[in-house]
Design a protein around this motif. Structure first.
Motif, PDB file in Angstrom:
ATOM      1  N   ASP A  69       0.825  -1.203   0.000  1.00 32.32           N
ATOM      2  CA  ASP A  69       0.000   0.000   0.000  1.00 32.32           C
ATOM      3  C   ASP A  69       0.863   1.258   0.000  1.00 32.32           C
ATOM      4  OD1 ASP A  69      -2.674   1.352   0.352  1.00 32.32           O
ATOM      5  OD2 ASP A  69      -1.668   2.057   2.159  1.00 32.32           O
ATOM      6  N   LEU A  70       1.899   1.290   0.810  1.00 36.62           N
ATOM      7  CA  LEU A  70       2.801   2.439   0.837  1.00 36.62           C
ATOM      8  C   LEU A  70       3.494   2.627  -0.505  1.00 36.62           C
ATOM      9  CD1 LEU A  70       4.476   2.170   4.354  1.00 36.62           C
ATOM     10  CD2 LEU A  70       3.245   4.153   3.476  1.00 36.62           C
ATOM     11  N   ALA A  71       3.978   1.526  -1.075  1.00 32.36           N
ATOM     12  CA  ALA A  71       4.671   1.612  -2.360  1.00 32.36           C
ATOM     13  C   ALA A  71       3.737   2.105  -3.462  1.00 32.36           C
ATOM     14  CB  ALA A  71       5.255   0.249  -2.729  1.00 32.36           C
ATOM     15  N   ALA A  72       2.507   1.604  -3.460  1.00 29.84           N
ATOM     16  CA  ALA A  72       1.548   2.025  -4.480  1.00 29.84           C
ATOM     17  C   ALA A  72       1.221   3.509  -4.355  1.00 29.84           C
ATOM     18  CB  ALA A  72       0.280   1.184  -4.366  1.00 29.84           C
ATOM     19  N   ARG A  73       1.083   3.985  -3.132  1.00 28.87           N
ATOM     20  CA  ARG A  73       0.788   5.403  -2.925  1.00 28.87           C
ATOM     21  C   ARG A  73       1.943   6.277  -3.415  1.00 28.87           C
ATOM     22  NH1 ARG A  73      -2.950   7.210   1.111  1.00 28.87           N
ATOM     23  NH2 ARG A  73      -4.416   5.593   1.676  1.00 28.87           N
ATOM     24  N   LEU A  74       3.167   5.879  -3.127  1.00 24.66           N
ATOM     25  CA  LEU A  74       4.310   6.688  -3.542  1.00 24.66           C
ATOM     26  C   LEU A  74       4.482   6.654  -5.058  1.00 24.66           C
ATOM     27  CD1 LEU A  74       6.368   8.382  -1.924  1.00 24.66           C
ATOM     28  CD2 LEU A  74       8.011   6.543  -2.292  1.00 24.66           C
ATOM     29  N   SER A  75       4.113   5.542  -5.673  1.00 26.97           N
ATOM     30  CA  SER A  75       4.287   5.419  -7.123  1.00 26.97           C
ATOM     31  C   SER A  75       3.230   6.187  -7.905  1.00 26.97           C
ATOM     32  CB  SER A  75       4.236   3.945  -7.535  1.00 26.97           C
ATOM     33  OG  SER A  75       2.926   3.423  -7.401  1.00 26.97           O
ATOM     34  N   ALA A  76       2.196   6.678  -7.203  1.00 30.62           N
ATOM     35  CA  ALA A  76       1.118   7.375  -7.906  1.00 30.62           C
ATOM     36  C   ALA A  76       1.605   8.659  -8.561  1.00 30.62           C
ATOM     37  CB  ALA A  76      -0.025   7.674  -6.945  1.00 30.62           C
ATOM     38  N   THR A  77       2.681   9.244  -8.045  1.00 25.77           N
ATOM     39  CA  THR A  77       3.304  10.402  -8.675  1.00 25.77           C
ATOM     40  C   THR A  77       4.784  10.093  -8.876  1.00 25.77           C
ATOM     41  OG1 THR A  77       3.610  11.387  -6.484  1.00 25.77           O
ATOM     42  CG2 THR A  77       1.691  12.088  -7.731  1.00 25.77           C
ATOM     43  N   ALA A  78       5.429  10.875  -9.712  1.00 30.03           N
ATOM     44  CA  ALA A  78       6.795  10.556 -10.148  1.00 30.03           C
ATOM     45  C   ALA A  78       7.795  10.649  -9.004  1.00 30.03           C
ATOM     46  CB  ALA A  78       7.199  11.499 -11.273  1.00 30.03           C
ATOM     47  N   HIS A  79       8.336   9.493  -8.597  1.00 34.59           N
ATOM     48  CA  HIS A  79       9.407   9.435  -7.609  1.00 34.59           C
ATOM     49  C   HIS A  79      10.514   8.532  -8.150  1.00 34.59           C
ATOM     50  CE1 HIS A  79       6.133  10.826  -4.936  1.00 34.59           C
ATOM     51  NE2 HIS A  79       7.110  11.413  -4.282  1.00 34.59           N
TER      52      HIS A  79
END
Length: 355
Positions: A69-79
């Motif tokens: 869940d954390l990884a998916a949230r961070l991947s939602a915008t360009a990182h």
């Protein structure tokens, strides 16, 4: 990593892991316990600040779900990278390794699936001066934390008048409703008032003037809200044109108008009865979101949705927050959802106008 304080003020270069750990309470607005904080990093050099996420450490059996869940949230915008900090969760083992290693491995793996490498996984039992900190990859990497109160970020946040709370629970109390008897009295007044409280004035202009007057009072240090003012402000915030003007006060985040407005929205969130308080809660959430304080934004939105589950702006902002939309992108989307027509502006003067 170069990070910006939640107040939107100058950027601070946090190259030392100890400095980054010490800055966490001032970035979040409270001292976290048994938490994982993920700092997103952007750009080819991975030195620019992205989103900052904080969640409670997962209980046994939920590590994989929490990590994904954390990884998916961070991947939602360009990182292009991330720094992970675990606060609490246990103590060092006899070999000197920090706790919750299994969860950190799962988090690193989940982030890697989205193409986001973890540059540095850190640990500290708590954030305080002299507390030892360590690294999950190298037992020789570590030291003791400096005094968080003496950091550059602490100075900036404190000078802007923001208080760093001792816990998340203490921060949540900001949204506690006012005295029940006061709220009941104001709800009764609103129920009796079938028409706008400005019978001889154009409604939108009168509503704008009402909010401007309240902003001017807050800027002068007068936070008192009478029953009559509460009723008039509740009516004003129910007008979409006035609400659109209120949303515009969130930028620039460090302006006197933005600070006075966010203070007013919080006061009204506590002093207006339900469901009228939902309007103020949404404005507070939007203002906090715009300056990068996702923790306060999330708290205000949770309260707004509890007060009025069908509130359009609350639902829109919740989707934006859940999707990890960058704060810089939120204002335009929110304003496009408002009705077309003249765009009104607010100020710290005594009256409003159109632009």
């Amino acid at each position: 990593m170069t990070t910006t304080t939640p107040t939107g003020r100058p950027k601070v270069d946090l190259k030392d892991p100890a400095d980054l750990l010490a800055a966490i309470p001032y970035i979040l607005g409270f001292h976290p316990e048994d938490s994982v904080v993920v700092f997103g990093q952007r750009g080819p050099d991975r030195k620019r600040q992205g989103l900052t996420l904080r969640v409670d450490l997962p209980p046994p059996g939920l590590e994989k779900d929490q990590a994904f869940d954390l990884a998916a949230r961070l991947s939602a915008t360009a990182h292009t990278g991330a720094t992970v900090a675990v606060i609490g969760g246990g103590t060092l083992n006899p070999a000197g390794r920090p706790p919750r290693r299994r969860f950190v491995r799962r988090l690193e793996s989940s982030l890697a699936e989205f193409g986001i490498p973890v540059l540095h996984p850190l640990w500290a039992p708590r954030i305080a001066a002299g507390v030892p900190w360590g690294c999950y990859r190298d037992t020789s990497c570590g030291g003791v934390l400096p005094d968080p109160r003496e950091s550059v970020i602490a100075a900036i946040v404190t000078s802007d008048g923001h208080i760093t709370r001792e816990s998340r629970e203490e921060l949540e109390h900001l949204f506690d409703a006012g005295p029940p008897e006061t709220l009941a009295r104001r709800a009764d007044l609103l129920n009796r008032l079938a028409d706008p409280p400005w019978p001889d004035e154009p409604v939108v202009e009168a509503g704008l003037a009402e909010v401007n007057a309240a902003l001017a009072r807050v800027a002068r240090g007068d936070g008192t809200i009478t029953d009559d003012q509460a009723v008039r402000l509740a009516w004003a915030l129910s007008l979409v044109e006035v609400r659109s003007a209120c949303l515009l006060t969130a930028a620039p985040a460090d302006s006197p108008l933005a600070k006075a407005a966010e203070d007013l929205w919080l006061r009204l969130a506590r002093e207006l009865p339900e469901p009228e308080s939902a309007e103020a809660l949404c404005l507070k959430a939007h203002a906090a979101y715009a300056r990068g304080d996702l923790t306060v934004a999330g708290m205000a939105l949770a309260r707004a949705c509890a007060v009025d589950p069908e509130h359009g702006l609350a639902r829109l902002l919740t989707v934006a927050l859940d999707s990890m939309l960058a704060p810089s992108e939120v204002a335009g989307i929110v304003l496009r959802q408002q009705e077309e027509g003249p765009r009104y502006v607010l100020s710290l003067e005594s009256s409003g106008g159109s632009a």
